[in-house]
Design a protein around this motif. Structure first.
Motif, PDB file in Angstrom:
ATOM      1  N   TYR A  72    -105.324  69.355  69.148  1.00 32.24           N
ATOM      2  CA  TYR A  72    -106.446  68.004  69.469  1.00 32.24           C
ATOM      3  C   TYR A  72    -107.627  67.408  70.446  1.00 32.24           C
ATOM      4  O   TYR A  72    -107.345  68.487  70.979  1.00 32.24           O
ATOM      5  CB  TYR A  72    -105.173  66.611  69.779  1.00 32.24           C
ATOM      6  N   ALA A  73    -108.221  67.331  69.028  1.00 29.43           N
ATOM      7  CA  ALA A  73    -109.979  67.226  69.863  1.00 29.43           C
ATOM      8  C   ALA A  73    -109.885  66.220  70.786  1.00 29.43           C
ATOM      9  O   ALA A  73    -110.821  64.337  70.692  1.00 29.43           O
ATOM     10  CB  ALA A  73    -110.788  66.423  69.228  1.00 29.43           C
ATOM     11  N   GLU A  74    -109.209  66.113  71.817  1.00 32.30           N
ATOM     12  CA  GLU A  74    -109.252  64.842  73.194  1.00 32.30           C
ATOM     13  C   GLU A  74    -109.942  65.898  74.298  1.00 32.30           C
ATOM     14  O   GLU A  74    -109.640  66.588  74.513  1.00 32.30           O
ATOM     15  CB  GLU A  74    -107.768  64.926  73.375  1.00 32.30           C
ATOM     16  N   ALA A  75    -110.236  64.554  74.826  1.00 32.49           N
ATOM     17  CA  ALA A  75    -110.163  64.916  76.705  1.00 32.49           C
ATOM     18  C   ALA A  75    -109.587  64.355  77.862  1.00 32.49           C
ATOM     19  O   ALA A  75    -109.186  62.956  77.772  1.00 32.49           O
ATOM     20  CB  ALA A  75    -111.951  64.360  76.640  1.00 32.49           C
ATOM     21  N   PRO A  76    -108.886  65.251  78.203  1.00 31.09           N
ATOM     22  CA  PRO A  76    -108.519  66.644  78.421  1.00 31.09           C
ATOM     23  C   PRO A  76    -107.753  66.610  77.776  1.00 31.09           C
ATOM     24  O   PRO A  76    -107.291  65.912  76.269  1.00 31.09           O
ATOM     25  CB  PRO A  76    -107.721  66.903  79.796  1.00 31.09           C
ATOM     26  N   PRO A  77    -108.397  68.491  76.584  1.00 31.10           N
ATOM     27  CA  PRO A  77    -107.911  68.419  75.203  1.00 31.10           C
ATOM     28  C   PRO A  77    -106.122  68.645  75.542  1.00 31.10           C
ATOM     29  O   PRO A  77    -105.284  68.790  76.365  1.00 31.10           O
ATOM     30  CB  PRO A  77    -107.886  70.243  74.944  1.00 31.10           C
ATOM     31  N   ARG A  78    -105.013  68.487  74.382  1.00 27.67           N
ATOM     32  CA  ARG A  78    -103.438  68.568  74.469  1.00 27.67           C
ATOM     33  C   ARG A  78    -103.350  69.404  72.834  1.00 27.67           C
ATOM     34  O   ARG A  78    -104.182  69.695  71.589  1.00 27.67           O
ATOM     35  CB  ARG A  78    -103.760  66.763  74.262  1.00 27.67           C
ATOM     36  N   VAL A  79    -102.467  69.987  73.280  1.00 29.14           N
ATOM     37  CA  VAL A  79    -101.776  71.004  72.405  1.00 29.14           C
ATOM     38  C   VAL A  79    -100.152  70.715  72.497  1.00 29.14           C
ATOM     39  O   VAL A  79     -99.583  70.154  73.132  1.00 29.14           O
ATOM     40  CB  VAL A  79    -101.365  71.767  72.866  1.00 29.14           C
ATOM     41  N   ASP A  80    -100.118  70.470  71.298  1.00 26.24           N
ATOM     42  CA  ASP A  80     -98.187  69.988  71.177  1.00 26.24           C
ATOM     43  C   ASP A  80     -97.562  71.192  70.002  1.00 26.24           C
ATOM     44  O   ASP A  80     -97.956  71.682  69.425  1.00 26.24           O
ATOM     45  CB  ASP A  80     -97.822  69.127  70.860  1.00 26.24           C
ATOM     46  N   TYR A  81     -96.605  71.594  69.820  1.00 28.48           N
ATOM     47  CA  TYR A  81     -96.009  71.798  69.066  1.00 28.48           C
ATOM     48  C   TYR A  81     -94.828  71.936  67.959  1.00 28.48           C
ATOM     49  O   TYR A  81     -94.443  71.126  68.953  1.00 28.48           O
ATOM     50  CB  TYR A  81     -95.227  73.511  70.176  1.00 28.48           C
ATOM     51  N   THR A  82     -94.196  71.909  66.601  1.00 29.99           N
ATOM     52  CA  THR A  82     -93.642  71.420  66.479  1.00 29.99           C
ATOM     53  C   THR A  82     -92.643  72.656  65.827  1.00 29.99           C
ATOM     54  O   THR A  82     -93.448  73.964  65.125  1.00 29.99           O
ATOM     55  CB  THR A  82     -93.904  70.551  65.419  1.00 29.99           C
ATOM     56  N   LEU A  83     -91.568  72.509  64.899  1.00 26.53           N
ATOM     57  CA  LEU A  83     -90.813  73.495  64.166  1.00 26.53           C
ATOM     58  C   LEU A  83     -91.479  73.214  62.900  1.00 26.53           C
ATOM     59  O   LEU A  83     -91.389  72.373  62.368  1.00 26.53           O
ATOM     60  CB  LEU A  83     -89.279  73.131  64.211  1.00 26.53           C
ATOM     61  N   THR A  84     -91.373  74.926  61.551  1.00 25.52           N
ATOM     62  CA  THR A  84     -91.756  74.535  60.501  1.00 25.52           C
ATOM     63  C   THR A  84     -90.633  74.255  59.894  1.00 25.52           C
ATOM     64  O   THR A  84     -88.875  74.121  60.338  1.00 25.52           O
ATOM     65  CB  THR A  84     -92.410  75.671  59.843  1.00 25.52           C
ATOM     66  N   GLU A  85     -90.566  74.324  58.386  1.00 27.36           N
ATOM     67  CA  GLU A  85     -89.417  74.121  57.474  1.00 27.36           C
ATOM     68  C   GLU A  85     -88.552  75.807  57.814  1.00 27.36           C
ATOM     69  O   GLU A  85     -87.109  75.077  58.202  1.00 27.36           O
ATOM     70  CB  GLU A  85     -89.185  74.688  56.508  1.00 27.36           C
ATOM     71  N   ALA A  86     -88.890  76.942  58.656  1.00 24.92           N
ATOM     72  CA  ALA A  86     -88.206  77.803  58.415  1.00 24.92           C
ATOM     73  C   ALA A  86     -87.335  78.021  60.208  1.00 24.92           C
ATOM     74  O   ALA A  86     -86.348  77.806  60.351  1.00 24.92           O
ATOM     75  CB  ALA A  86     -89.011  79.230  58.686  1.00 24.92           C
ATOM     76  N   GLY A  87     -88.092  77.073  60.955  1.00 23.58           N
ATOM     77  CA  GLY A  87     -87.717  77.046  62.149  1.00 23.58           C
ATOM     78  C   GLY A  87     -87.044  75.894  62.321  1.00 23.58           C
ATOM     79  O   GLY A  87     -85.271  75.928  63.067  1.00 23.58           O
ATOM     80  N   THR A  88     -86.545  74.774  61.279  1.00 26.16           N
ATOM     81  CA  THR A  88     -86.034  73.620  61.341  1.00 26.16           C
ATOM     82  C   THR A  88     -84.720  74.361  60.801  1.00 26.16           C
ATOM     83  O   THR A  88     -83.329  73.594  60.859  1.00 26.16           O
ATOM     84  CB  THR A  88     -86.691  73.321  60.474  1.00 26.16           C
ATOM     85  N   ALA A  89     -84.877  75.067  59.614  1.00 23.83           N
ATOM     86  CA  ALA A  89     -83.220  75.972  59.711  1.00 23.83           C
ATOM     87  C   ALA A  89     -82.787  76.557  60.225  1.00 23.83           C
ATOM     88  O   ALA A  89     -81.886  77.228  59.953  1.00 23.83           O
ATOM     89  CB  ALA A  89     -83.608  76.499  57.921  1.00 23.83           C
ATOM     90  N   LEU A  90     -83.317  76.984  61.092  1.00 23.56           N
ATOM     91  CA  LEU A  90     -82.790  78.058  62.581  1.00 23.56           C
ATOM     92  C   LEU A  90     -81.489  77.374  63.181  1.00 23.56           C
ATOM     93  O   LEU A  90     -80.904  78.207  63.870  1.00 23.56           O
ATOM     94  CB  LEU A  90     -83.798  78.603  63.421  1.00 23.56           C
ATOM     95  N   LEU A  91     -81.646  75.834  63.433  1.00 25.79           N
ATOM     96  CA  LEU A  91     -81.137  74.972  63.957  1.00 25.79           C
ATOM     97  C   LEU A  91     -78.963  75.281  63.881  1.00 25.79           C
ATOM     98  O   LEU A  91     -78.185  75.264  65.024  1.00 25.79           O
ATOM     99  CB  LEU A  91     -81.408  73.951  63.588  1.00 25.79           C
ATOM    100  N   THR A  92     -78.916  75.995  62.643  1.00 28.05           N
ATOM    101  CA  THR A  92     -78.127  75.716  62.259  1.00 28.05           C
ATOM    102  C   THR A  92     -77.211  76.832  63.092  1.00 28.05           C
ATOM    103  O   THR A  92     -76.248  77.207  62.904  1.00 28.05           O
ATOM    104  CB  THR A  92     -78.032  75.250  60.429  1.00 28.05           C
ATOM    105  N   PRO A  93     -77.885  78.202  62.373  1.00 27.74           N
ATOM    106  CA  PRO A  93     -77.409  79.437  62.984  1.00 27.74           C
ATOM    107  C   PRO A  93     -77.048  79.054  64.741  1.00 27.74           C
ATOM    108  O   PRO A  93     -76.324  79.634  65.150  1.00 27.74           O
ATOM    109  CB  PRO A  93     -77.747  80.225  62.380  1.00 27.74           C
ATOM    110  N   ILE A  94     -78.144  78.243  65.016  1.00 29.34           N
ATOM    111  CA  ILE A  94     -78.329  78.300  66.662  1.00 29.34           C
ATOM    112  C   ILE A  94     -77.599  77.833  67.128  1.00 29.34           C
ATOM    113  O   ILE A  94     -76.457  77.950  68.308  1.00 29.34           O
ATOM    114  CB  ILE A  94     -79.635  77.875  67.186  1.00 29.34           C
ATOM    115  N   ARG A  95     -77.397  76.606  66.531  1.00 35.27           N
ATOM    116  CA  ARG A  95     -76.202  75.452  67.060  1.00 35.27           C
ATOM    117  C   ARG A  95     -74.415  76.120  66.616  1.00 35.27           C
ATOM    118  O   ARG A  95     -73.362  76.563  67.629  1.00 35.27           O
ATOM    119  CB  ARG A  95     -75.713  74.579  66.201  1.00 35.27           C
ATOM    120  N   ALA A  96     -74.510  77.123  65.483  1.00 35.61           N
ATOM    121  CA  ALA A  96     -72.912  78.134  65.443  1.00 35.61           C
ATOM    122  C   ALA A  96     -73.079  78.789  66.180  1.00 35.61           C
ATOM    123  O   ALA A  96     -72.012  78.996  67.094  1.00 35.61           O
ATOM    124  CB  ALA A  96     -73.079  78.650  64.366  1.00 35.61           C
ATOM    125  N   LEU A  97     -74.314  79.742  67.613  1.00 34.19           N
ATOM    126  CA  LEU A  97     -73.874  80.517  68.227  1.00 34.19           C
ATOM    127  C   LEU A  97     -73.656  79.912  69.320  1.00 34.19           C
ATOM    128  O   LEU A  97     -72.661  80.168  70.531  1.00 34.19           O
ATOM    129  CB  LEU A  97     -75.671  81.112  68.330  1.00 34.19           C
TER     130      LEU A  97
END
Length: 118
Positions: A72-97
């Motif tokens: 984000y073009a802010e002062a101070p700069p801000r960065v965040d992360y979010t899951l993609t569709e592929a990342g979200t799909a990994l939640l099921t096997p991660i929960r199973a583990l």
């Protein structure tokens, strides 16, 4: 998945490679539970991870297409992360583990203890 499952050219190996790193599945899980997050908030939520190691995990996950970085073009700069569709799909096997670990962790630790005893 036909053919020789888990052979050298098997695409299923990609999943194991993605989950092989100690922190990657933890980061995916946290983002899946909490939604978009800034790195500092992730470190607090995860606990026990250094900024450097978290940054490496986020870069690896971004490289593998599992998270997206938003600047984000802010002062101070801000960065965040979010899951993609592929990342979200990994939640099921991660929960199973996680379920497997809750059920079998004591047995695994006991086996390791027996092995390590002289």
């Amino acid at each position: 998945m036909g053919g020789d499952v888990f052979a050298a050219d098997c695409r299923a190996r990609i999943a194991f490679e993605v989950l092989a790193n100690r922190w990657d599945s933890v980061v995916v899980y946290i983002l899946g539970e909490q939604g978009p997050m800034r790195p500092r908030a992730m470190r607090v939520r995860i606990g026990g991870i250094s900024p450097k190691v978290l940054n490496e995990a986020l870069r690896r996950l971004e490289y593998n297409g599992l998270v997206e970085r938003h600047r984000y073009a802010e002062a101070p700069p801000r960065v965040d992360y979010t899951l993609t569709e592929a990342g979200t799909a990994l939640l099921t096997p991660i929960r199973a583990l996680g379920t497997w670990a809750a059920t079998h962790a004591d047995a695994v630790l006991a086996a390791q203890d027996r092995f390590d005893r002289p």
